[in-house]
Scaffold this active site. Sequence first.
Site, PDB file in Angstrom:
ATOM      1  N   TRP A  25       0.816  -1.213   0.000  1.00 30.90           N
ATOM      2  CA  TRP A  25       0.000   0.000   0.000  1.00 30.90           C
ATOM      3  C   TRP A  25       0.853   1.270   0.000  1.00 30.90           C
ATOM      4  O   TRP A  25       0.322   2.373  -0.047  1.00 30.90           O
ATOM      5  CB  TRP A  25      -0.953   0.019   1.190  1.00 30.90           C
ATOM      6  N   GLU A  38      -6.064   1.860   4.574  1.00 26.16           N
ATOM      7  CA  GLU A  38      -6.298   2.341   5.937  1.00 26.16           C
ATOM      8  C   GLU A  38      -7.485   1.644   6.583  1.00 26.16           C
ATOM      9  O   GLU A  38      -7.479   1.383   7.788  1.00 26.16           O
ATOM     10  CB  GLU A  38      -6.487   3.861   5.930  1.00 26.16           C
ATOM     11  N   LEU A  81      -9.910 -10.694   7.239  1.00 24.57           N
ATOM     12  CA  LEU A  81      -9.646  -9.419   7.901  1.00 24.57           C
ATOM     13  C   LEU A  81     -10.563  -9.168   9.089  1.00 24.57           C
ATOM     14  O   LEU A  81     -10.295  -8.275   9.895  1.00 24.57           O
ATOM     15  CB  LEU A  81      -9.798  -8.264   6.893  1.00 24.57           C
ATOM     16  N   TYR A  83     -14.122  -8.066  11.196  1.00 28.01           N
ATOM     17  CA  TYR A  83     -14.855  -6.798  11.216  1.00 28.01           C
ATOM     18  C   TYR A  83     -15.560  -6.567   9.875  1.00 28.01           C
ATOM     19  O   TYR A  83     -15.358  -5.563   9.188  1.00 28.01           O
ATOM     20  CB  TYR A  83     -13.918  -5.626  11.525  1.00 28.01           C
ATOM     21  N   TYR A 121     -10.104   8.357  12.692  1.00 26.83           N
ATOM     22  CA  TYR A 121      -8.810   7.848  12.231  1.00 26.83           C
ATOM     23  C   TYR A 121      -8.751   7.776  10.714  1.00 26.83           C
ATOM     24  O   TYR A 121      -7.789   8.246  10.084  1.00 26.83           O
ATOM     25  CB  TYR A 121      -8.514   6.456  12.810  1.00 26.83           C
ATOM     26  N   ASP A 139      -3.920   6.111  15.712  1.00 24.26           N
ATOM     27  CA  ASP A 139      -4.213   4.693  15.922  1.00 24.26           C
ATOM     28  C   ASP A 139      -3.547   4.248  17.221  1.00 24.26           C
ATOM     29  O   ASP A 139      -3.039   5.076  17.988  1.00 24.26           O
ATOM     30  CB  ASP A 139      -3.770   3.856  14.724  1.00 24.26           C
ATOM     31  N   CYS A 193       8.797   2.103  19.240  1.00 23.71           N
ATOM     32  CA  CYS A 193       8.078   2.297  20.512  1.00 23.71           C
ATOM     33  C   CYS A 193       7.010   1.212  20.646  1.00 23.71           C
ATOM     34  O   CYS A 193       5.816   1.474  20.739  1.00 23.71           O
ATOM     35  CB  CYS A 193       7.449   3.694  20.540  1.00 23.71           C
ATOM     36  N   CYS A 209      11.673  12.066  26.136  1.00 20.28           N
ATOM     37  CA  CYS A 209      10.546  11.184  26.434  1.00 20.28           C
ATOM     38  C   CYS A 209      10.387  11.024  27.950  1.00 20.28           C
ATOM     39  O   CYS A 209      11.314  10.595  28.651  1.00 20.28           O
ATOM     40  CB  CYS A 209      10.767   9.823  25.790  1.00 20.28           C
ATOM     41  N   THR A 302     -15.584 -10.869  19.942  1.00 18.81           N
ATOM     42  CA  THR A 302     -15.463  -9.814  20.954  1.00 18.81           C
ATOM     43  C   THR A 302     -14.864 -10.411  22.226  1.00 18.81           C
ATOM     44  O   THR A 302     -13.726 -10.869  22.209  1.00 18.81           O
ATOM     45  CB  THR A 302     -16.820  -9.121  21.219  1.00 18.81           C
TER      46      THR A 302
END
Length: 344
Positions: A25, A38, A81, A83, A121, A139, A193, A209, A302
Amino acid sequence: MTDLPPFSERLLAWFDEHGRKTLPWQQDRTPYRVWISELMLQQTRVETVRGPYERFLARYPTPAAFAAATDDEVMVAWRGLGYYRRARLLREAARVIVSTHGGAVPGSIEQLADLPGVGPYTLGAVASIAFGHPLPAVDGNVERVVSRHRGLDAPIGTGPARRAIGAQALAWMDQARAGDFNQAMMELGATVCTPTSPDCAGCPVGAECVARRQGRTSQLPVKKPKRAMVEVSARAVVVEQRGAVLGFRVPDGQPNAGQVDLPGPGVLTDCDPDDLALEMQTRFGADVEVGPVLATVRHGITHHRITLRAHAATARATGGLAYYDCGEATPWTTTARKVFRAAR
């Protein structure tokens, strides 16, 4: 620390040198391709998205092509994927793009925000990466970077945290490179991170930081208490006839809506094996003879962990059920496909 270059300058210099540039992408970044990527990448690992993304765009290279997809084709294109509601909203947005915007993803923030399924987002990511609008795209990676860097104690996912993190990301942003900035923030969270064992020594913005200075990287970001997992049992029947299997279309408003599933008392409902035939009659008007357990599989929806016992069965009358092919063109639920694999 006052002599340090600005946060965005250090971050973008690191991104230009170290950022991943070979993901599919990241090539040919048209607004449509950005939008698709996205949506797919939300709450989904990069490696999980790679294959479906390439297959999806090979089949639906334009919004108009996807707008014409049937519900079943949408479910199949989105397989792997999760959802699935995102996929259906994406198709509805493609139809709006065709009917209202001449088949091109609109470039204004207001028009993007009006598309079905576009939340904060997605709006920030597409608007900045595809069109250069200076909007933050927050995100989980960005939440982690900002929370640690500024020592934020508000639990992520809450209103105070969302506002503070979005405001800080916007304050840091190089508005001339808004899309690159958002991608760099996500990349920093994904590769440096990280949730555990962050590479603080390799962080381009780690000098100031707070979490690093205070030794709190393992404590930040603060997370809301997790909802306890609920163990549930469920049952279903597998009735096969000439290579097809008896199933039903999951209604809107239920988990896996629009997909095809194996019939039983319900996705989160168990019953005594002796009552399974009665449940089939009551729920679907089907007359079946239930046999032994054919396969037992585990699946999560869930906060539920489901143990599904699928019984071999024969049908004297199918009622409201229908036979569906087991091939790739039928959008069987993930649980049903697990049963098929286990039964083989």
